[in-house]
Design an enzyme around this catalytic site. Structure first.
Site, mmCIF file in Angstrom:
data_model
loop_
_atom_site.group_PDB
_atom_site.id
_atom_site.type_symbol
_atom_site.label_atom_id
_atom_site.label_comp_id
_atom_site.label_asym_id
_atom_site.label_seq_id
_atom_site.Cartn_x
_atom_site.Cartn_y
_atom_site.Cartn_z
ATOM 1 N N TYR A 1 0.873 -1.180 0.000
ATOM 2 C CA TYR A 1 0.000 0.000 0.000
ATOM 3 C C TYR A 1 0.907 1.226 0.000
ATOM 4 C CZ TYR A 1 -3.782 -3.172 1.453
ATOM 5 O OH TYR A 1 -4.705 -4.193 1.528
ATOM 6 N N GLY B 1 -17.999 -2.416 0.556
ATOM 7 C CA GLY B 1 -18.098 -2.388 -0.901
ATOM 8 C C GLY B 1 -16.826 -1.893 -1.565
ATOM 9 N N GLY B 2 -15.847 -1.443 -0.770
ATOM 10 C CA GLY B 2 -14.558 -1.043 -1.336
ATOM 11 C C GLY B 2 -14.583 0.349 -1.919
ATOM 12 N N PHE B 3 -13.959 0.492 -3.109
ATOM 13 C CA PHE B 3 -13.784 1.831 -3.696
ATOM 14 C C PHE B 3 -15.128 2.477 -4.050
ATOM 15 C CE2 PHE B 3 -9.791 -0.430 -4.463
ATOM 16 C CZ PHE B 3 -8.895 0.476 -3.907
ATOM 17 N N THR B 4 -16.142 1.658 -4.265
ATOM 18 C CA THR B 4 -17.492 2.202 -4.506
ATOM 19 C C THR B 4 -18.416 1.634 -3.437
ATOM 20 O OG1 THR B 4 -16.983 1.997 -6.852
ATOM 21 C CG2 THR B 4 -19.262 2.514 -6.288
ATOM 22 N N PRO B 5 -18.548 2.341 -2.294
ATOM 23 C CA PRO B 5 -19.352 1.789 -1.200
ATOM 24 C C PRO B 5 -20.767 1.373 -1.632
ATOM 25 C CG PRO B 5 -18.078 3.666 -0.436
ATOM 26 C CD PRO B 5 -17.875 3.589 -1.930
ATOM 27 N N PRO C 1 -15.543 -4.554 3.184
ATOM 28 C CA PRO C 1 -16.765 -4.783 3.972
ATOM 29 C C PRO C 1 -17.873 -3.773 3.666
ATOM 30 C CG PRO C 1 -15.053 -3.764 5.331
ATOM 31 C CD PRO C 1 -14.401 -4.156 4.031
HETATM 32 N N1 LIG Z 1 -6.726 -8.812 0.993
HETATM 33 C C1 LIG Z 1 -7.048 -8.005 0.013
HETATM 34 O O1 LIG Z 1 -6.902 -8.334 -1.155
HETATM 35 C C2 LIG Z 1 -7.630 -6.665 0.313
HETATM 36 C C3 LIG Z 1 -8.232 -5.924 -0.734
HETATM 37 C C4 LIG Z 1 -8.783 -4.712 -0.425
HETATM 38 C C5 LIG Z 1 -8.743 -4.223 0.867
HETATM 39 N N2 LIG Z 1 -8.136 -4.958 1.849
HETATM 40 C C6 LIG Z 1 -8.133 -4.488 3.247
HETATM 41 O O2 LIG Z 1 -9.479 -4.318 3.628
HETATM 42 C C7 LIG Z 1 -9.662 -3.016 4.186
HETATM 43 C C8 LIG Z 1 -11.074 -2.543 3.918
HETATM 44 O O3 LIG Z 1 -11.294 -2.415 2.530
HETATM 45 P P1 LIG Z 1 -11.431 -1.010 1.795
HETATM 46 O O4 LIG Z 1 -10.901 0.059 2.659
HETATM 47 O O5 LIG Z 1 -10.857 -1.165 0.447
HETATM 48 O O6 LIG Z 1 -12.967 -0.914 1.551
HETATM 49 P P2 LIG Z 1 -14.248 -0.654 2.507
HETATM 50 O O7 LIG Z 1 -13.837 -0.681 3.929
HETATM 51 O O8 LIG Z 1 -15.291 -1.576 2.033
HETATM 52 O O9 LIG Z 1 -14.700 0.795 2.065
HETATM 53 C C9 LIG Z 1 -13.861 1.884 2.073
HETATM 54 C C10 LIG Z 1 -14.592 3.017 1.365
HETATM 55 O O10 LIG Z 1 -15.757 3.339 2.107
HETATM 56 C C11 LIG Z 1 -15.716 4.707 2.525
HETATM 57 N N3 LIG Z 1 -16.233 4.739 3.894
HETATM 58 C C12 LIG Z 1 -15.676 4.188 5.005
HETATM 59 N N4 LIG Z 1 -16.469 4.383 6.080
HETATM 60 C C13 LIG Z 1 -17.550 5.075 5.644
HETATM 61 C C14 LIG Z 1 -18.708 5.596 6.270
HETATM 62 N N5 LIG Z 1 -18.916 5.431 7.581
HETATM 63 N N6 LIG Z 1 -19.601 6.269 5.510
HETATM 64 C C15 LIG Z 1 -19.412 6.446 4.176
HETATM 65 N N7 LIG Z 1 -18.319 5.987 3.528
HETATM 66 C C16 LIG Z 1 -17.402 5.304 4.245
HETATM 67 C C17 LIG Z 1 -14.269 5.127 2.437
HETATM 68 O O11 LIG Z 1 -14.161 6.500 2.109
HETATM 69 P P3 LIG Z 1 -13.638 7.599 3.183
HETATM 70 O O12 LIG Z 1 -12.148 7.494 3.209
HETATM 71 O O13 LIG Z 1 -14.157 8.864 2.613
HETATM 72 O O14 LIG Z 1 -14.268 7.249 4.497
HETATM 73 C C18 LIG Z 1 -13.769 4.270 1.284
HETATM 74 O O15 LIG Z 1 -14.079 4.888 0.047
HETATM 75 C C19 LIG Z 1 -8.578 -2.180 3.507
HETATM 76 O O16 LIG Z 1 -8.308 -1.006 4.228
HETATM 77 C C20 LIG Z 1 -7.429 -3.158 3.457
HETATM 78 O O17 LIG Z 1 -6.736 -3.144 4.697
HETATM 79 C C21 LIG Z 1 -7.601 -6.174 1.584
#
Ligand SMILES: NC(=O)c1ccc[n+]([C@@H]2O[C@H](COP(=O)([O-])OP(=O)(O)OC[C@H]3O[C@@H](n4cnc5c(N)ncnc54)[C@H](OP(=O)(O)O)[C@@H]3O)[C@@H](O)[C@H]2O)c1
Length: 293
Positions: A63, A216-220, A214
């Site tokens: 990252y 939805g990732g880049f597109t919540p 959790p």
């Molecule tokens: N093993 C793998 O292949 C893999 C792949 C992807 C990710 N990961 C891990 O999984 C973690 C979680 O995944 P992720 O961060 O990609 O996706 P996520 O947790 O599903 O969603 C993150 C997105 O949601 C937004 N968000 C977060 N909290 C929110 C809220 N309360 N209200 C509205 N929007 C909200 C964030 O924007 P804001 O910044 O504006 O809050 C960001 O755009 C990562 O940080 C990483 O450590 C692992």
């Protein structure tokens, strides 16, 4: 923000961790590449997460690359005794930000050394080997070589515990034949439910299941049903999406990612919401409807 009081825990790396942790991927620059827009804000967010009760942080040296780990080190080192940092190996970043699989034993070893250096530790709490598969979904095929390489590093004392990411049930069984597996990190959320059976299988084995994306990732996730349930119980849709996961199975540990203090606060409060049976059934239908379409 108050410390967690009533939130249950699940064992990870031999320690009870709060079920709402933090995923650090969003702290790097756009596309998980380069530095954050506001470095001080990223450091403040990590400190606030831990001050608020987070004791499980998910990261990787790819990252940034390196940047997220360096931020974690600057914000939190020396690390609190109860903090479990889970990192992952299995990829490198190209100069254009591309994600390049790096799953040969030498590359896995190099990934472990990169994590040790940038996190500033002598041994890593947990290392997930991230299998490439079909990018965000797993594909069958032996992972023996990768798991054996990590097991060797565990034997050398550089890695305390081993996990898997983007794997199938068959691959989990193969890895368990080589070394103890403490967690599995795959894509799973209210909408993406392909791992329903694996979640239950791992719950039965006492292995933590840590969904990535959790929210939805880049597109919540966006769903009118989710918004309706959120309105009914007086929570935000993202809180309901997290609460649904917490209700789904006791071995699910959350690592929602955010670069916003306000969202961090919201996400941590998700554990306080209980979902009435009727609302839970409505939410279940979101993923089931997708599966049938
Ligand atoms: N093993 C793998 O292949 C893999 C792949 C992807 C990710 N990961 C891990 O999984 C973690 C979680 O995944 P992720 O961060 O990609 O996706 P996520 O947790 O599903 O969603 C993150 C997105 O949601 C937004 N968000 C977060 N909290 C929110 C809220 N309360 N209200 C509205 N929007 C909200 C964030 O924007 P804001 O910044 O504006 O809050 C960001 O755009 C990562 O940080 C990483 O450590 C692992």
């Amino acid at each position: 923000m108050s410390k967690f009081t009533s939130v249950s825990t699940f064992p990870l790396a031999g320690r009870p961790v709060h079920r709402v942790g933090y995923g650090a991927m969003q702290l790097a620059g756009p596309g998980v590449f380069g530095p954050p827009k506001d470095r001080d804000a990223a450091i403040a967010l990590l400190r606030q997460a831990v001050a608020s009760g987070v004791n499980h942080i998910d990261t990787s040296d790819f990252y940034g690359p390196h940047i997220t780990n360096q931020l974690i080190r600057e914000a939190l080192h020396p690390y609190p005794h109860d903090l479990v940092i889970v990192t992952k190996v299995g990829a490198l970043r190209g100069e254009d930000g591309s994600w390049i699989p790096a799953l040969e034993p030498q590359a896995i070893k190099r990934g472990v050394y990169d994590n040790l250096r940038n996190l500033g530790v002598d041994a890593l709490d947990v290392v997930n080997v991230r299998i490439f598969g079909n990018v965000h979904t797993p594909a069958e095929g032996s992972i023996e070589k990768q798991v054996a390489a990590l097991a060797e590093l565990k034997h050398q004392g550089l890695v305390r515990h081993i996990g898997l990411s983007n794997v199938t049930s068959t691959q989990v069984a193969e890895a368990q034949g080589i070394v103890e597996i403490v967690c599995v990190q795959n894509q799973y959320n209210l909408v993406q439910r392909e791992d329903d059976a694996l979640v239950d299988e791992l719950a039965g084995k006492g292995i933590a299941y840590v969904p990535f994306f959790p929210l939805g990732g880049f597109t919540p996730i966006q769903s009118s049903l989710l918004s309706k349930v959120a309105q009914t119980i007086g929570a935000t849709p993202m809180q309901v999406a997290l609460a649904w996961l917490l209700h789904r199975a006791p071995n699910i540990l959350l690592i929602p990612g955010t670069s916003s203090l306000e969202h961090l606060r919201e996400n941590m409060q998700a554990a306080q919401w209980s979902l009435p049976e009727a609302e839970r059934a409505q939410l279940d239908a979101i993923g089931q409807a997708k599966g049938e379409s």
